[in-house]
Scaffold this motif. Structure first.
Motif, PDB file in Angstrom:
ATOM      1  N   GLN A  34       0.719  -1.216   0.011  1.00 30.78           N
ATOM      2  CA  GLN A  34       0.054   0.189   0.018  1.00 30.78           C
ATOM      3  C   GLN A  34       0.848   1.323   0.002  1.00 30.78           C
ATOM      4  O   GLN A  34       0.445   2.329   0.937  1.00 30.78           O
ATOM      5  CB  GLN A  34      -0.862   0.084   0.853  1.00 30.78           C
ATOM      6  N   ILE A  35       1.913   1.088  -0.783  1.00 32.30           N
ATOM      7  CA  ILE A  35       2.550   2.532  -1.086  1.00 32.30           C
ATOM      8  C   ILE A  35       1.844   3.636  -1.627  1.00 32.30           C
ATOM      9  O   ILE A  35       1.169   3.112  -2.685  1.00 32.30           O
ATOM     10  CB  ILE A  35       4.116   2.236  -1.798  1.00 32.30           C
ATOM     11  N   GLU A  36       1.900   4.682  -1.285  1.00 30.95           N
ATOM     12  CA  GLU A  36       1.206   5.726  -1.724  1.00 30.95           C
ATOM     13  C   GLU A  36       1.980   7.199  -2.034  1.00 30.95           C
ATOM     14  O   GLU A  36       3.089   7.291  -1.015  1.00 30.95           O
ATOM     15  CB  GLU A  36       0.001   6.328  -0.961  1.00 30.95           C
ATOM     16  N   ASP A  37       1.810   8.034  -2.948  1.00 26.71           N
ATOM     17  CA  ASP A  37       2.645   9.327  -3.151  1.00 26.71           C
ATOM     18  C   ASP A  37       1.822  10.052  -2.287  1.00 26.71           C
ATOM     19  O   ASP A  37       0.740  10.551  -2.355  1.00 26.71           O
ATOM     20  CB  ASP A  37       2.717   9.552  -4.497  1.00 26.71           C
TER      21      ASP A  37
ATOM     22  N   ASN B 225      15.485  -0.848   7.230  1.00 28.26           N
ATOM     23  CA  ASN B 225      15.540  -1.412   6.149  1.00 28.26           C
ATOM     24  C   ASN B 225      14.294  -1.121   5.390  1.00 28.26           C
ATOM     25  O   ASN B 225      14.417  -0.940   4.142  1.00 28.26           O
ATOM     26  CB  ASN B 225      15.766  -3.017   6.271  1.00 28.26           C
ATOM     27  N   SER B 226      13.159  -0.982   5.949  1.00 23.87           N
ATOM     28  CA  SER B 226      11.909  -0.544   5.010  1.00 23.87           C
ATOM     29  C   SER B 226      12.215   1.027   4.461  1.00 23.87           C
ATOM     30  O   SER B 226      11.730   1.156   3.309  1.00 23.87           O
ATOM     31  CB  SER B 226      10.780  -0.870   5.936  1.00 23.87           C
ATOM     32  N   ILE B 227      12.661   1.761   5.344  1.00 26.17           N
ATOM     33  CA  ILE B 227      12.663   3.047   4.761  1.00 26.17           C
ATOM     34  C   ILE B 227      14.009   3.018   3.689  1.00 26.17           C
ATOM     35  O   ILE B 227      13.464   3.653   2.628  1.00 26.17           O
ATOM     36  CB  ILE B 227      13.431   3.999   6.004  1.00 26.17           C
ATOM     37  N   ASP B 228      14.858   2.295   3.968  1.00 22.85           N
ATOM     38  CA  ASP B 228      15.869   2.470   2.670  1.00 22.85           C
ATOM     39  C   ASP B 228      15.372   1.887   1.266  1.00 22.85           C
ATOM     40  O   ASP B 228      15.525   2.245   0.595  1.00 22.85           O
ATOM     41  CB  ASP B 228      16.893   1.606   2.928  1.00 22.85           C
ATOM     42  N   TRP B 229      14.354   0.704   1.422  1.00 24.41           N
ATOM     43  CA  TRP B 229      13.594   0.442   0.185  1.00 24.41           C
ATOM     44  C   TRP B 229      12.649   1.362  -0.416  1.00 24.41           C
ATOM     45  O   TRP B 229      12.798   1.619  -1.371  1.00 24.41           O
ATOM     46  CB  TRP B 229      13.034  -0.816   0.629  1.00 24.41           C
ATOM     47  N   VAL B 230      11.889   1.981   0.553  1.00 23.76           N
ATOM     48  CA  VAL B 230      10.906   2.783   0.073  1.00 23.76           C
ATOM     49  C   VAL B 230      11.255   4.166  -0.406  1.00 23.76           C
ATOM     50  O   VAL B 230      10.834   4.318  -1.381  1.00 23.76           O
ATOM     51  CB  VAL B 230       9.768   3.138   1.330  1.00 23.76           C
ATOM     52  N   LYS B 231      12.297   4.820   0.327  1.00 28.56           N
ATOM     53  CA  LYS B 231      12.906   5.970  -0.137  1.00 28.56           C
ATOM     54  C   LYS B 231      13.541   5.957  -1.541  1.00 28.56           C
ATOM     55  O   LYS B 231      13.664   6.975  -2.102  1.00 28.56           O
ATOM     56  CB  LYS B 231      13.862   6.582   0.787  1.00 28.56           C
ATOM     57  N   ASN B 232      13.814   4.930  -1.846  1.00 28.52           N
ATOM     58  CA  ASN B 232      14.417   4.846  -3.223  1.00 28.52           C
ATOM     59  C   ASN B 232      13.456   4.567  -4.675  1.00 28.52           C
ATOM     60  O   ASN B 232      13.874   4.022  -5.613  1.00 28.52           O
ATOM     61  CB  ASN B 232      15.591   3.634  -3.443  1.00 28.52           C
ATOM     62  N   LEU B 233      12.146   4.255  -4.253  1.00 31.49           N
ATOM     63  CA  LEU B 233      11.173   4.118  -5.302  1.00 31.49           C
ATOM     64  C   LEU B 233      10.874   5.443  -5.882  1.00 31.49           C
ATOM     65  O   LEU B 233      11.022   6.438  -5.624  1.00 31.49           O
ATOM     66  CB  LEU B 233      10.005   3.622  -4.416  1.00 31.49           C
ATOM     67  N   LYS B 234      10.717   5.076  -7.349  1.00 30.03           N
ATOM     68  CA  LYS B 234      10.346   6.166  -8.341  1.00 30.03           C
ATOM     69  C   LYS B 234       8.833   6.484  -8.030  1.00 30.03           C
ATOM     70  O   LYS B 234       8.024   5.807  -7.887  1.00 30.03           O
ATOM     71  CB  LYS B 234      10.583   5.723  -9.566  1.00 30.03           C
ATOM     72  N   ASN B 235       8.461   7.844  -7.926  1.00 27.25           N
ATOM     73  CA  ASN B 235       7.320   8.103  -8.035  1.00 27.25           C
ATOM     74  C   ASN B 235       7.133   9.030  -9.407  1.00 27.25           C
ATOM     75  O   ASN B 235       7.806   9.454  -9.994  1.00 27.25           O
ATOM     76  CB  ASN B 235       6.708   9.051  -6.859  1.00 27.25           C
TER      77      ASN B 235
END
Length: 551
Positions: free
Chosen positions: A396-399, A429-439
Motif C-alpha cells: 500500500q505504497i502511496e505518493d 531497512n524498510s525506509i531504505d527500500w521505500v525511499k528509493n522508489l520512483k514516483n
C-alpha cells in the motif's frame, strides 16, 4: 430571450453539424437531434470503442422498433420503467467502455489479466448492460401483446423473448453457458499445447459441462458482445430521439430519471454532465461537469449558462453548485444562490456584480490547469511495487509528495517479530527500500517526483496484514507504531497524520532522523533520567511534570 441566447451559445451549430454526419454515417432518415441525444450520437461517431458498433444489429434494432411504432402507435409509451433500464444499461456501458479503453491493450500477465479484466468485463457487458437493454425491448414488446413479458428480468428468459419476436440477431453473440460458468461454476486458466486457454465449468440439465476457449477467442467474444451492446444503445438512442413524444416522465420531479435526462441535455461534445444530484430540503442542486476547455473565462461562462438552464427546470433550490473536472485541472467549482441566478435571468447586466458576490463569500474556486509536460499514460498505468521477504512485508505504497518534497507512505507488517532491536532494524531497512522508489508527476499540480531519494517516508507498522485492525488507535493490538522519517530531520506531517489526542498518547523515540511513535512504551529504550518537578513531562503532553505524570 436570455434562455434562448444561452441555448444558442451553448449548443451553437452542433445540432446541425452532428445531424449531417449522423445522416451520412449512421441513418439517413433521421430528421432532427434532441439535445438529450446530442452527445450520445457524437460518441458513437467519434469515440473508441463506441464507434465499433455492429451495423447489422443496429439496423435490426431500429427496424424492429420502428415496426412496433408503426403497428402499435396508439399503445406505445416510453415509461419511466423503460427509461430507468435504458439509463442503467447506458451507465454500465460507459463504465465498461472506459475499462476496455484502459486495460484491453495492457501487456500484463495473461492469467492475471483474465481475472482482473476479461472475466469482469464480459459479465459487466452481459449482466449489467445487455440485460438492461433487453429489458427495455421486452417492456416495449409487452405493450403490444397479451403475453406477460414485463415480469421477466433474468438474462435467459429475456433472450428467449427477443428470439421469439424477431430480435434474434441481438442475442446470438451472448453465451449463456460462459455467463453461468463465471457466476456459478468455475473458470480455470490453462496452457494447452503452448496456447493460453480458458476452461469454463458449468452445470446444464444437472450434468457437469466443460467448454474450452482459446484466450484470443474469449477476447474476440468480449469485443463482439460489446459491439452488440453499442449497436443496441445506438438503436435505442435513435428511437428515443425520434419519438420523444412518447415519453411519460414528469421532468420537474427530483428523481433519478429526470435528473439523468437533464444531465444528458446539459452534455455537449466538449463538456459532459456526469451527474446531477441534490441536497435534502431543496438546499442545493449539484451539477458535475467534465470539461475539455479549462480556461477560466470559459468555465465562468459555462457556469452561468448551466445555472440558468437548471433554474428553468428546477427554480426552487436555494443554491446551484457547478463543479468542473479535467485530467489537468484541480477540483474547481462555482456556487450561485437562487436570487443570483434569478437576477441574471432577468438582466444579464447583473453578471459582473453576481460574480463579485460569489467570489467575496468564497463560493468561487476555479484553479488554473497544470501545464507541466507529463505523460498522462505513465500516470494512469503506474503502480508502486510491494516488498516481501521471510521476515516482513511492505505494501500500500502511496505518493504524498508536495512541490518541494518527495514523500512516500506505506504499511509495514512485522508478523511475530517482537524484539525492539529487530523491529528498529526492519524499520530502517524498510525506509531504505521505500525511499528509493520512483514516483510519477501529478497531472493537476506540480510535485517533486522521479527516481531521486525521497525526502520523507511515513510508515504505519502492524503485526498482520488483515482486512481489519488497521486503525491507528491505542486499543488496536495489531498497530505497533508510526514511523516518520525525514532526510533533514524536519517533519512536514503534523501529529503523524492522526489526531493530536491519539498522537500525544503514543510513546515517542528519536532514532537519528527517524521518529518512532510506539503504541505503548514496551519497545521504547529506557534510560534513567532525573526529572525535576518543573521539567516538561516525558510523556509528550508539553505540560510540566508536576502537573502531569508525577503521581
Amino acid at each position: 430571450m436570455i434562455l434562448e441566447l444561452c441555448r444558442s451559445k451553448y449548443y451553437g451549430h452542433r445540432h446541425s453539424e452532428i445531424l449531417a454526419i449522423v445522416r451520412k454515417q449512421i441513418i439517413g432518415s433521421i430528421e432532427h437531434i434532441e439535445s438529450e441525444m446530442l452527445s450520445l450520437f457524437y460518441d458513437f461517431l467519434n469515440k473508441e470503442p463506441y464507434y465499433y458498433w455492429n451495423r447489422d444489429v443496429f439496423n435490426k434494432t431500429v427496424e424492429g422498433l420502428e415496426t412496433l411504432y408503426d403497428e402499435h402507435y396508439s399503445e406505445l409509451q416510453i415509461t419511466e420503467n423503460i427509461l430507468e433500464h435504458f439509463l442503467f444499461g447506458l451507465n454500465t456501458y460507459r463504465q465498461t467502455a472506459e475499462v476496455i479503453s484502459d486495460l484491453r491493450n495492457v501487456n500484463d500477465n495473461p492469467e492475471i489479466k483474465t481475472r482482473l479484466y476479461r472475466i469482469p468485463t464480459y459479465i459487466s457487458i452481459v449482466e449489467g448492460c445487455l440485460s438492461n437493454l433487453y429489458k427495455v425491448l421486452t417492456l416495449l414488446l409487452d405493450q403490444t401483446t397479451d403475453k406477460d413479458y414485463k415480469s421477466q428480468s433474468k438474462l435467459n428468459p429475456l433472450c428467449t423473448i427477443l428470439k421469439n419476436n424477431d430480435f434474434e440477431l441481438l442475442v446470438v453473440d451472448v453465451n449463456i453457458d460462459i455467463r453461468n460458468a463465471i457466476n456459478h461454476g468455475g473458470v480455470i486458466y490453462k496452457n494447452v499445447d503452448g496456447s493460453p486457454t480458458l476452461e469454463f465449468q458449468y452445470s446444464k440439465n444437472r450434468e457437469q459441462q466443460i467448454l474450452h476457449m482459446k484466450l484470443y477467442e474469449f477476447d474476440e467474444l468480449i469485443d463482439q458482445v460489446f459491439d452488440v451492446a453499442s449497436a443496441i444503445i445506438l438503436g435505442l438512442v435513435t428511437y428515443l430521439n425520434n419519438h420523444k413524444n412518447l415519453f411519460q416522465v414528469n421532468l420537474k420531479e427530483k428523481l433519478f430519471i429526470p435528473f439523468s435526462l437533464l444531465a444528458l441535455e446539459l452534455s455537449i461534445p466538449e463538456a459532459r454532465c456526469r451527474s446531477i444530484s441534490d441536497l435534502p430540503n431543496d438546499k442545493q442542486l449539484n451539477i458535475d461537469m467534465y470539461i475539455k476547455n479549462t480556461d477560466a473565462a470559459s468555465i465562468n461562462e459555462m457556469s452561468i449558462i448551466l445555472s440558468l438552464l437548471a433554474y428553468e427546470r428546477y427554480n426552487d433550490y436555494a443554491q446551484f453548485m457547478i463543479s468542473f473536472s479535467n485530467e489537468r485541472l484541480p477540483s474547481s467549482w462555482i456556487r450561485f444562490t437562487n436570487n443570483e441566478v434569478e437576477r441574471i435571468l432577468f438582466d444579464v447586466n447583473n453578471i459582473e456584480r453576481v460574480f463579485e458576490e460569489v467570489i467575496d463569500r468564497g463560493d468561487y474556486v476555479v484553479w488554473s490547469p497544470s501545464t507541466e509536460k507529463i505523460d498522462l499514460n505513465e500516470i494512469k498505468y503506474f503502480r508502486f511495487p510491494n516488498y516481501k521477504d521471510a521476515r516482513y512485508s511492505i505494501n500500500q505504497i502511496e505518493d504524498a509528495s508536495i512541490t518541494d518534497r518527495k514523500r512516500l507512505k506505506g504499511h509495514l507488517y512485522l508478523g511475530d517479530i517482537d524484539t525492539r532491536e529487530e523491529i528498529i532494524e526492519i524499520i530502517k531497512n524498510s525506509i531504505d527500500w521505500v525511499k528509493n522508489l520512483k514516483n510519477v508527476p501529478s497531472p493537476t499540480f506540480h510535485v517533486k517526483n522521479g527516481e531521486m531519494e525521497a525526502d520523507s517516508v511515513y510508515l504505519n507498522v502492524y503485526r498482520k496484514d488483515t482486512r481489519k485492525n488497521k486503525a491507528t488507535v491505542l486499543s488496536n493490538d495489531n498497530f505497533v507504531c508510526k514511523v516518520d522519517y525525514n532526510i533533514d530531520g524536519k517533519t512536514t506531517l503534523k501529529n503523524g497524520g492522526i489526531g493530536s489526542a491519539i498522537w500525544n498518547q503514543l510513546s515517542k523515540e528519536q532514532q537519528d532522523n527517524i521518529l518512532i511513535a510506539w503504541n505503548g512504551s514496551q519497545y521504547r529504550e529506557r534510560m534513567k533520567v532525573k526529572i525535576r518537578r518543573n521539567d516538561l513531562c516525558p510523556c509528550g503532553s508539553k505540560r510540566k511534570y508536576k502537573k502531569c505524570c508525577i503521581k
